[in-house]
Design an enzyme around this catalytic site. Structure first.
Site, PDB file in Angstrom:
ATOM      1  N   ARG A   1       0.009  14.524  12.900  1.00  0.00           N
ATOM      2  CA  ARG A   1       0.403  14.395  11.497  1.00  0.00           C
ATOM      3  C   ARG A   1       0.376  15.703  10.686  1.00  0.00           C
ATOM      4  NH1 ARG A   1      -1.607   8.641   9.295  1.00  0.00           N
ATOM      5  NH2 ARG A   1       0.426   8.739   8.313  1.00  0.00           N
ATOM      6  N   PRO A   2       1.200  16.651  11.081  1.00  0.00           N
ATOM      7  CA  PRO A   2       1.272  17.900  10.307  1.00  0.00           C
ATOM      8  C   PRO A   2       1.978  17.686   8.967  1.00  0.00           C
ATOM      9  CG  PRO A   2       2.935  17.898  12.049  1.00  0.00           C
ATOM     10  CD  PRO A   2       2.146  16.619  12.207  1.00  0.00           C
TER      11      PRO A   2
ATOM     12  N   ASP B   1       4.180   0.969  12.002  1.00  0.00           N
ATOM     13  CA  ASP B   1       2.947   0.348  11.527  1.00  0.00           C
ATOM     14  C   ASP B   1       2.738  -1.061  12.097  1.00  0.00           C
ATOM     15  OD1 ASP B   1       2.324   2.592  10.128  1.00  0.00           O
ATOM     16  OD2 ASP B   1       2.722   1.775   8.139  1.00  0.00           O
TER      17      ASP B   1
ATOM     18  N   CYS C   1      -5.299  12.726  12.544  1.00  0.00           N
ATOM     19  CA  CYS C   1      -6.017  11.453  12.524  1.00  0.00           C
ATOM     20  C   CYS C   1      -5.775  10.765  13.853  1.00  0.00           C
ATOM     21  CB  CYS C   1      -5.614  10.601  11.336  1.00  0.00           C
ATOM     22  SG  CYS C   1      -4.035   9.812  11.510  1.00  0.00           S
TER      23      CYS C   1
ATOM     24  N   ASP D   1       4.112  20.295   7.814  1.00  0.00           N
ATOM     25  CA  ASP D   1       5.008  21.455   7.759  1.00  0.00           C
ATOM     26  C   ASP D   1       6.317  21.159   7.011  1.00  0.00           C
ATOM     27  OD1 ASP D   1       5.326  19.747   9.965  1.00  0.00           O
ATOM     28  OD2 ASP D   1       6.448  21.231  11.100  1.00  0.00           O
TER      29      ASP D   1
ATOM     30  N   ARG E   1      -8.912  -0.624   3.783  1.00  0.00           N
ATOM     31  CA  ARG E   1      -8.031   0.442   3.283  1.00  0.00           C
ATOM     32  C   ARG E   1      -6.618  -0.072   3.037  1.00  0.00           C
ATOM     33  NH1 ARG E   1      -7.801   5.700   6.688  1.00  0.00           N
ATOM     34  NH2 ARG E   1      -6.020   5.764   5.304  1.00  0.00           N
TER      35      ARG E   1
ATOM     36  N   ARG F   1      -4.473  10.307   4.195  1.00  0.00           N
ATOM     37  CA  ARG F   1      -3.389  11.259   4.240  1.00  0.00           C
ATOM     38  C   ARG F   1      -2.423  11.127   3.058  1.00  0.00           C
ATOM     39  NH1 ARG F   1      -0.689  14.252   7.964  1.00  0.00           N
ATOM     40  NH2 ARG F   1       1.504  14.167   7.414  1.00  0.00           N
TER      41      ARG F   1
ATOM     42  N   LYS G   1       0.840  -1.212   0.000  1.00  0.00           N
ATOM     43  CA  LYS G   1       0.000   0.000   0.000  1.00  0.00           C
ATOM     44  C   LYS G   1       0.866   1.251   0.000  1.00  0.00           C
ATOM     45  CE  LYS G   1      -1.864   1.792   3.951  1.00  0.00           C
ATOM     46  NZ  LYS G   1      -1.558   3.246   4.008  1.00  0.00           N
ATOM     47  N   ASN G   2       1.752   1.350   0.983  1.00  0.00           N
ATOM     48  CA  ASN G   2       2.565   2.566   1.101  1.00  0.00           C
ATOM     49  C   ASN G   2       3.571   2.678  -0.029  1.00  0.00           C
ATOM     50  OD1 ASN G   2       1.163   3.119   3.383  1.00  0.00           O
ATOM     51  ND2 ASN G   2       2.830   2.718   4.816  1.00  0.00           N
TER      52      ASN G   2
HETATM   53  C1  UD1 Z   1       3.992   7.169   6.285  1.00  0.00           C
HETATM   54  C2  UD1 Z   1       3.143   5.931   6.112  1.00  0.00           C
HETATM   55  C3  UD1 Z   1       2.673   5.427   7.467  1.00  0.00           C
HETATM   56  C4  UD1 Z   1       3.858   5.211   8.381  1.00  0.00           C
HETATM   57  C5  UD1 Z   1       4.713   6.462   8.452  1.00  0.00           C
HETATM   58  C6  UD1 Z   1       5.988   6.262   9.260  1.00  0.00           C
HETATM   59  C7  UD1 Z   1       2.124   6.169   3.957  1.00  0.00           C
HETATM   60  C8  UD1 Z   1       0.904   6.476   3.178  1.00  0.00           C
HETATM   61  N1  UD1 Z   1       2.003   6.257   5.286  1.00  0.00           N
HETATM   62  O1  UD1 Z   1       3.177   8.186   6.838  1.00  0.00           O
HETATM   63  O2  UD1 Z   1       1.978   4.207   7.264  1.00  0.00           O
HETATM   64  O3  UD1 Z   1       3.395   4.887   9.676  1.00  0.00           O
HETATM   65  O4  UD1 Z   1       5.099   6.879   7.137  1.00  0.00           O
HETATM   66  O5  UD1 Z   1       6.753   5.235   8.733  1.00  0.00           O
HETATM   67  O6  UD1 Z   1       3.154   5.826   3.415  1.00  0.00           O
HETATM   68  N2  UD1 Z   1       5.991  14.944  10.624  1.00  0.00           N
HETATM   69  C9  UD1 Z   1       5.964  16.289  10.925  1.00  0.00           C
HETATM   70  N3  UD1 Z   1       5.806  17.191   9.913  1.00  0.00           N
HETATM   71  C10 UD1 Z   1       5.667  16.786   8.604  1.00  0.00           C
HETATM   72  C11 UD1 Z   1       5.700  15.409   8.301  1.00  0.00           C
HETATM   73  C12 UD1 Z   1       5.855  14.505   9.345  1.00  0.00           C
HETATM   74  O7  UD1 Z   1       6.093  16.672  12.101  1.00  0.00           O
HETATM   75  O8  UD1 Z   1       5.531  17.646   7.719  1.00  0.00           O
HETATM   76  C13 UD1 Z   1       6.150  13.950  11.709  1.00  0.00           C
HETATM   77  C14 UD1 Z   1       4.875  13.120  11.881  1.00  0.00           C
HETATM   78  O9  UD1 Z   1       3.940  13.757  12.710  1.00  0.00           O
HETATM   79  C15 UD1 Z   1       5.429  11.852  12.483  1.00  0.00           C
HETATM   80  C16 UD1 Z   1       6.791  11.716  11.817  1.00  0.00           C
HETATM   81  O10 UD1 Z   1       7.127  13.015  11.323  1.00  0.00           O
HETATM   82  O11 UD1 Z   1       5.617  12.039  13.862  1.00  0.00           O
HETATM   83  C17 UD1 Z   1       6.872  10.723  10.670  1.00  0.00           C
HETATM   84  O12 UD1 Z   1       5.857  10.995   9.730  1.00  0.00           O
HETATM   85  P1  UD1 Z   1       5.978  10.610   8.192  1.00  0.00           P
HETATM   86  O13 UD1 Z   1       7.181   9.771   7.970  1.00  0.00           O
HETATM   87  O14 UD1 Z   1       5.837  11.852   7.392  1.00  0.00           O
HETATM   88  O15 UD1 Z   1       4.703   9.704   8.000  1.00  0.00           O
HETATM   89  P2  UD1 Z   1       3.667   9.711   6.815  1.00  0.00           P
HETATM   90  O16 UD1 Z   1       4.367   9.979   5.527  1.00  0.00           O
HETATM   91  O17 UD1 Z   1       2.501  10.538   7.180  1.00  0.00           O
END
Ligand code: UD1
Length: 430
Positions: free
Chosen positions: A122-123, A307, A117, A125, A399, A93, A22-23
């Site tokens: 999950r920002p 995950d 969520c 930024d 999903r 997301r 999926k990812n």
């Molecule tokens: C992806 C995966 C999810 C997995 C996660 C971590 C997909 C669709 N989803 O989610 O299944 O659990 O990676 O391996 O592939 N963060 C910020 N600011 C940002 C982006 C992230 O603070 O702009 C923080 C998040 O809140 C979190 C951490 O960084 O604490 C990691 O998030 P991220 O690796 O971005 O996860 P996703 O891409 O959302």
């Protein structure tokens, strides 16, 4: 509302095939939006998140057609819109990946912010910081991100080394592939799903150095050409089935896997006392003993994947001794704990840690899945519980897990989906 009903106590036997990731597939679908030409994706899992993303890129003007189950042709030549519909973005997301792709194709993107969520805030930024570094003007208005750039220009982007954000790496990389000049992404994610996207973009002509490394150097080019790609196996799904085999005491093989993507999980299962046989593209587990207590700390790849943290919460729940789980990525990823407690587990959550005192038996109960991975944890708990477990929120499993009920039933589990059929690829072909 669909439910999954599980009668516990049947050992899993035989084998099950892991689906495409999926990812891993979602970034490929976004990357296909950059290509003016034909992309063929194979091993695409037919799960709701993939269908939502396909619906999204069709809504933006691309042509998608399922050539066979799991084989999708995308032609984004006709991509015409830079405004992503809220109705689709809000469902998941991962759809925020369209932001980088649209910015790259049109120099503008209007994408609703994905919001929080249940697993954490999950920002986005870091994504926005990366777009800004590449020269985009970003503003947020009533929950919508507006991004525009006359011309994206390469830049140095430093991501937070604690997280090495998956989503930010993908989004910035998509935009950088067609920016003018060189982009350097430091602390890029090294998750296999990101690496697979790097490889796909390269096969479509992108100039990316450092594939698989934490520093990516991307020389922008004018346009990408058509390419073909096979989605990597889903290591989260494979991990869930391996744990299911181990806990139910079966002799169970998960085929079509990449064991090299699963070291952290295999190691933890071995630490818990299970014997895992590595047959190259298949993993066999022989269960039958109570797991030993294990401590788990989640971390970006190659660390232990967040995950699968809820799945290991189930292993710890029935382990001999006390386990400590530490969640470092998503602060609220213990929603499953209260549900497991309803089944007799002894879990105390303190901040980002969970202290799990193993019990000998879990008992079937009505429970509710609140996200994809919590859902799979409850299925695992149901498989080993004494009695019947009814899991509300089966939609979450749709999903992310292709045919989970059929796959587990085929291996001897007494499990059924009540209230709805599986998603069909045909629903969104055009
Ligand atoms: C992806 C995966 C999810 C997995 C996660 C971590 C997909 C669709 N989803 O989610 O299944 O659990 O990676 O391996 O592939 N963060 C910020 N600011 C940002 C982006 C992230 O603070 O702009 C923080 C998040 O809140 C979190 C951490 O960084 O604490 C990691 O998030 P991220 O690796 O971005 O996860 P996703 O891409 O959302």
């Amino acid at each position: 509302m669909a439910k999954i009903v599980v009668h516990g106590g049947s050992p899993l036997q035989g084998e099950v095939k892991a689906s495409g990731s999926k990812n891993g597939t979602l970034p490929l679908l976004a990357a296909a939006m950059l290509i003016e030409g034909e992309t063929i994706l194979e091993n695409v899992p037919i799960i709701q998140d993939v269908l939502t993303m396909v619906e999204m890129i069709e809504a933006l003007g691309a042509k998608c057609k399922w050539l066979a189950p799991g084989t999708l042709r995308i032609d984004a030549t006709s991509l015409a819109k830079s405004v992503a519909p809220y109705e689709l973005v809000r469902r998941m997301r991962g759809s925020f990946y369209v932001a980088g792709a649209l910015l790259a194709r049109f120099g503008e993107a209007e994408v609703p912010l994905p919001g929080g969520c249940v697993i954490g805030s999950r920002p986005v930024d870091y994504h926005l910081m990366g777009f800004r570094a590449l020269g985009a003007d970003i503003h947020e208005d009533h929950g919508i991100m507006h991004a525009s750039a006359d011309r994206l220009r390469g830049a140095r982007v430093y991501l937070d080394p604690r997280y090495r954000s998956v989503g930010a790496t993908i989004n910035i990389m998509l935009a950088a592939c067609v920016a003018e000049g060189t982009t350097i992404i430091e602390n890029a994610s090294r998750e296999p799903e990101v690496v697979a996207c790097e490889e796909f973009l390269s096969s479509a002509g992108a100039k990316i150095q450092g594939i698989g490394a934490a520093t990516l150097v991307i020389d922008g080019i004018k346009r990408l050409h058509g390419a073909r790609c096979r989605a990597i196996p889903d290591r989260m799904e494979a991990g869930t089935y391996l744990i299911a085999g181990a806990l139910t005491g079966g002799d169970f093989t998960v085929t079509d896997v990449r064991p090299d993507h699963m070291h952290a999980v295999i190691e933890k299962l071995q630490e818990a006392g299970f014997v895992i046989h590595n047959h190259g593209t298949a993993l066999r587990v022989v269960g039958g003993r109570r797991p030993r207590a294990i401590d788990v700390t989640t971390a970006p790849y190659p660390g232990f994947p967040t995950d699968l943290q809820p799945n290991f919460g189930v292993v710890a729940s029935v382990a001999d001794g006390t386990s400590v789980i530490e969640e470092t990525i998503f602060e609220s990823r213990y929603n499953y704990a209260d549900e497991l407690a309803r089944m007799g587990a002894n879990i105390r959550v303190v901040g980002r840690a969970a202290i799990v005192r193993g019990v000998e038996t879990l008992f079937g109960a009505p429970v509710e899945a609140t996200d994809i991975r919590a859902g799979s944890a409850l299925v695992l708990a149901g498989l080993i519980a004494d009695g019947v477990t009814e899991i509300d929120g089966a939609d979450f499993l749709d999903r992310g897990y292709e045919d989970i009920v059929t796959k587990l039933a085929g291996a001897g589990a007494r499990i059924e989906l009540v209230g709805r059929a599986r998603p069909e690829a045909a629903q969104c072909s055009s």
